[in-house]
Design a protein around this motif. Structure first.
Motif, short mmCIF file in Angstrom:
data_model
loop_
_atom_site.label_atom_id
_atom_site.label_comp_id
_atom_site.label_asym_id
_atom_site.label_seq_id
_atom_site.Cartn_x
_atom_site.Cartn_y
_atom_site.Cartn_z
N VAL A 27 0.84 -1.21 0.00
CA VAL A 27 0.00 0.00 0.00
C VAL A 27 0.87 1.25 0.00
O VAL A 27 0.64 2.19 -0.77
CB VAL A 27 -0.94 -0.01 1.22
N ILE A 28 1.88 1.27 0.87
CA ILE A 28 2.75 2.45 0.98
C ILE A 28 3.60 2.63 -0.28
O ILE A 28 3.70 3.73 -0.82
CB ILE A 28 3.64 2.33 2.23
N THR A 29 4.21 1.54 -0.74
CA THR A 29 5.10 1.62 -1.90
C THR A 29 4.36 2.11 -3.14
O THR A 29 4.87 2.92 -3.91
CB THR A 29 5.74 0.25 -2.18
N GLU A 30 3.13 1.64 -3.32
CA GLU A 30 2.35 2.03 -4.50
C GLU A 30 2.05 3.53 -4.49
O GLU A 30 1.89 4.13 -5.54
CB GLU A 30 1.06 1.20 -4.53
N LYS A 31 2.00 4.13 -3.30
CA LYS A 31 1.62 5.53 -3.18
C LYS A 31 2.75 6.51 -3.50
O LYS A 31 2.47 7.68 -3.81
CB LYS A 31 1.12 5.83 -1.76
N TYR A 32 4.01 6.08 -3.40
CA TYR A 32 5.13 7.02 -3.50
C TYR A 32 5.00 8.03 -4.63
O TYR A 32 5.14 9.24 -4.41
CB TYR A 32 6.45 6.26 -3.63
N PRO A 33 4.76 7.61 -5.87
CA PRO A 33 4.76 8.60 -6.96
C PRO A 33 3.56 9.55 -6.95
O PRO A 33 3.55 10.54 -7.68
CB PRO A 33 4.73 7.73 -8.23
N TYR A 34 2.56 9.22 -6.12
CA TYR A 34 1.31 9.98 -6.17
C TYR A 34 1.10 10.90 -4.97
O TYR A 34 0.07 11.56 -4.87
CB TYR A 34 0.13 9.01 -6.30
N VAL A 35 2.07 10.94 -4.07
CA VAL A 35 2.01 11.90 -2.97
C VAL A 35 2.93 13.07 -3.28
O VAL A 35 3.82 12.97 -4.13
CB VAL A 35 2.39 11.26 -1.62
N ALA A 36 2.73 14.18 -2.59
CA ALA A 36 3.58 15.36 -2.79
C ALA A 36 5.02 15.02 -2.40
O ALA A 36 5.26 14.17 -1.54
CB ALA A 36 3.07 16.52 -1.93
N PRO A 37 6.01 15.66 -3.03
CA PRO A 37 7.42 15.32 -2.77
C PRO A 37 7.80 15.29 -1.30
O PRO A 37 8.50 14.37 -0.85
CB PRO A 37 8.17 16.41 -3.53
N LYS A 38 7.33 16.25 -0.52
CA LYS A 38 7.70 16.29 0.90
C LYS A 38 7.06 15.14 1.68
O LYS A 38 7.58 14.73 2.72
CB LYS A 38 7.32 17.63 1.51
N ASP A 39 5.96 14.62 1.18
CA ASP A 39 5.31 13.49 1.84
C ASP A 39 6.10 12.19 1.65
O ASP A 39 5.99 11.26 2.46
CB ASP A 39 3.89 13.30 1.30
N GLN A 40 6.87 12.11 0.58
CA GLN A 40 7.61 10.88 0.31
C GLN A 40 8.62 10.58 1.42
O GLN A 40 8.83 9.41 1.79
CB GLN A 40 8.31 10.98 -1.04
N LYS A 41 9.25 11.61 1.95
CA LYS A 41 10.22 11.42 3.03
C LYS A 41 9.56 10.80 4.25
O LYS A 41 10.12 9.89 4.89
CB LYS A 41 10.87 12.75 3.39
N LEU A 42 8.35 11.26 4.58
CA LEU A 42 7.63 10.72 5.73
C LEU A 42 7.26 9.26 5.48
O LEU A 42 7.41 8.41 6.38
CB LEU A 42 6.38 11.55 6.01
N LEU A 43 6.80 8.94 4.29
CA LEU A 43 6.44 7.55 3.98
C LEU A 43 7.64 6.63 4.16
O LEU A 43 7.52 5.53 4.72
CB LEU A 43 5.91 7.43 2.55
N ARG A 44 8.80 7.06 3.69
CA ARG A 44 10.00 6.22 3.79
C ARG A 44 10.44 6.02 5.24
O ARG A 44 11.00 4.99 5.60
CB ARG A 44 11.13 6.82 2.96
N SER A 45 10.19 7.01 6.08
CA SER A 45 10.62 6.92 7.48
C SER A 45 9.81 5.91 8.27
O SER A 45 10.23 5.48 9.35
CB SER A 45 10.52 8.30 8.15
N LEU A 46 8.65 5.53 7.77
CA LEU A 46 7.76 4.66 8.53
C LEU A 46 8.34 3.26 8.73
O LEU A 46 7.97 2.55 9.67
CB LEU A 46 6.39 4.56 7.85
N ALA A 47 9.24 2.86 7.84
CA ALA A 47 9.82 1.51 7.96
C ALA A 47 10.59 1.33 9.26
O ALA A 47 10.73 0.21 9.76
CB ALA A 47 10.74 1.24 6.77
N THR A 48 11.07 2.41 9.85
CA THR A 48 11.85 2.33 11.09
C THR A 48 11.14 3.02 12.26
O THR A 48 11.76 3.34 13.26
CB THR A 48 13.24 2.96 10.90
N THR A 49 9.84 3.22 12.13
CA THR A 49 9.07 3.91 13.17
C THR A 49 8.45 2.90 14.13
O THR A 49 7.75 1.97 13.71
CB THR A 49 7.95 4.76 12.53
N GLU A 50 8.72 3.06 15.43
CA GLU A 50 8.09 2.20 16.44
C GLU A 50 6.74 2.79 16.82
O GLU A 50 6.58 4.01 16.93
CB GLU A 50 8.97 2.10 17.69
N SER A 51 5.78 1.93 17.01
CA SER A 51 4.44 2.41 17.35
C SER A 51 4.38 2.90 18.79
O SER A 51 5.06 2.37 19.68
CB SER A 51 3.40 1.31 17.13
#
Length: 387
Positions: free
Chosen positions: A253-277
């Protein structure tokens, strides 16, 4: 360059919306998604293709792009609005007039060369109190207003939750941020309820949704616009512990979204892989010993935030996706059945993906799917045992 872009911007905000509105009124009167063989429709679409293509060509001929990244993204939105309108009316402009410009704007930004939902909410610059739109229809205004407000509320909630880890889940200062997140998620539900109550279903189906379809730029087809194409909602999913960035389904779900979010949002999406809940953080501290008063309060607020996120996503799926997309699709002509979604896959596949996301975000029990229900129950049990 500035004059050519300004001319295109004025056209998009003026004649472009007028042409589309006239066409939509014709379609709606006939209860048709598109009309072929109508002299009036052919004349209006010919003007749309010709005038927009001419203005885009003047920008492209300069071969100089704006230096500012935000300005380039805004220009991409203008070109994208034109392409989406051509696709909506099923007319084919000259690819040479726009493809090279769209690709040149998109590639350095790392985004798809088409307009995205962020061009309608996060990056929609108002002029004279008016947003950039496809039409002047009141239903489009209602859709953009409440959908945009929901995105703003989600971004507010994500910002609040992202501020907690640096403070710690037992910090009395984190209470402020968690309280704000709960309030913001309540706003999401409130705005969705207003949208469901005020948006005309037929107008959305016939006159708004068709602009979000997939279309070709150059030699490649790019999927259409989705309401969930922003990073904040995924940050909330992961921070609340309702979705795991290590779940293959959710990774997709996240990977598919990368090209369709605003550029600044891409950095946040990538950071989620190492985010603890935050949910895992709370469990760890509750299991370490008797909780402090701030930890108890923050744990309860976190549970409230999970309930708020669940309520908003369940309402969206049941009261917006189902009645505004799934049900109207049933009476669409057979030749348009394959074009009912903006995402590419068949409608039923898209609905199933959205239903699985709904159940993850709401922690509903679902066969074969691991949800956060056991962890939420663990937090409640630890709080109860400590009371």
């Amino acid at each position: 360059m500035t004059q050519a872009i300004d001319d295109l911007d004025r056209w998009i905000r003026g004649e472009f919306t007028d042409l589309n509105t006239k066409l939509e009124e014709i379609y709606f009167a006939e209860k048709a998604l598109v009309l072929r063989g109508s002299a009036e429709v052919d004349e209006l679409t010919a003007v749309l293709v010709r005038d927009g293509g001419s203005l885009i060509s003047k920008v492209s001929e300069r071969k100089v792009l704006p230096e500012n990244a935000d300005a380039r993204y805004e220009l991409l939105g203008m070109v994208g609005f034109y392409l989406a309108a051509c696709r909506r009316h099923e007319v084919e402009p000259d690819q040479a007039q726009f493809a090279s410009l769209a690709l040149a704007l998109a590639a350095p930004l790392g985004v798809a060369p088409r307009f995205a939902s962020s061009h309608q909410n996060i990056h929609n610059r108002s002029v004279g109190g008016s947003l950039t739109t496809f039409t002047t229809l009141d239903s489009e205004r209602v859709f953009l207003l409440y959908n945009g407000l929901s995105v703003m509320a989600y971004r507010r909630a994500a910002h609040a939750l992202l501020s907690v880890p640096a403070l710690g889940v037992s910090s009395p200062l984190a209470t402020y941020h968690l309280t704000d997140a709960v309030a913001a998620l309540r706003d999401v539900l409130r705005f969705s309820q207003a949208l469901a109550g005020e948006l005309d279903r037929d107008r959305f189906f016939y006159n708004i949704r068709p602009y979000f379809k997939s279309h070709r730029v150059g030699s490649r087809e790019f999927r259409g616009v989705n309401a969930g194409d922003f990073a904040a909602i995924n940050a909330i999913d992961v921070l609340l512990g309702l979705c795991s960035p290590h779940d293959p389904f959710y990774q997709g779900v996240i990977t598919e979204k990368y090209p369709y979010v605003a550029p600044k949002d891409q950095k946040l999406l990538r950071s989620l892989a190492t985010t603890e809940s935050l949910l895992d953080m709370v469990v760890r501290e509750l299991e370490a010993g008797p909780p402090s008063a701030p930890l108890r309060e923050n744990a309860e607020l976190l549970l409230d935030a999970c309930r708020g996120h669940a309520a908003a996503t369940v309402f969206h799926h049941n009261q917006l996706v189902a009645p505004f997309l799934r049900e109207p699709a049933g009476y669409a002509p057979p030749e348009h059945q394959a074009d009912m979604t903006t995402s590419g896959p068949p409608l039923e596949a898209v609905i199933e993906t959205l239903a699985r996301l709904r159940d993850l975000r709401a922690a509903h029990e679902r066969p074969g799917v691991a949800t956060a229900r056991p962890t939420l129950d663990r937090v409640r049990a630890l709080l109860q045992s400590a009371s």
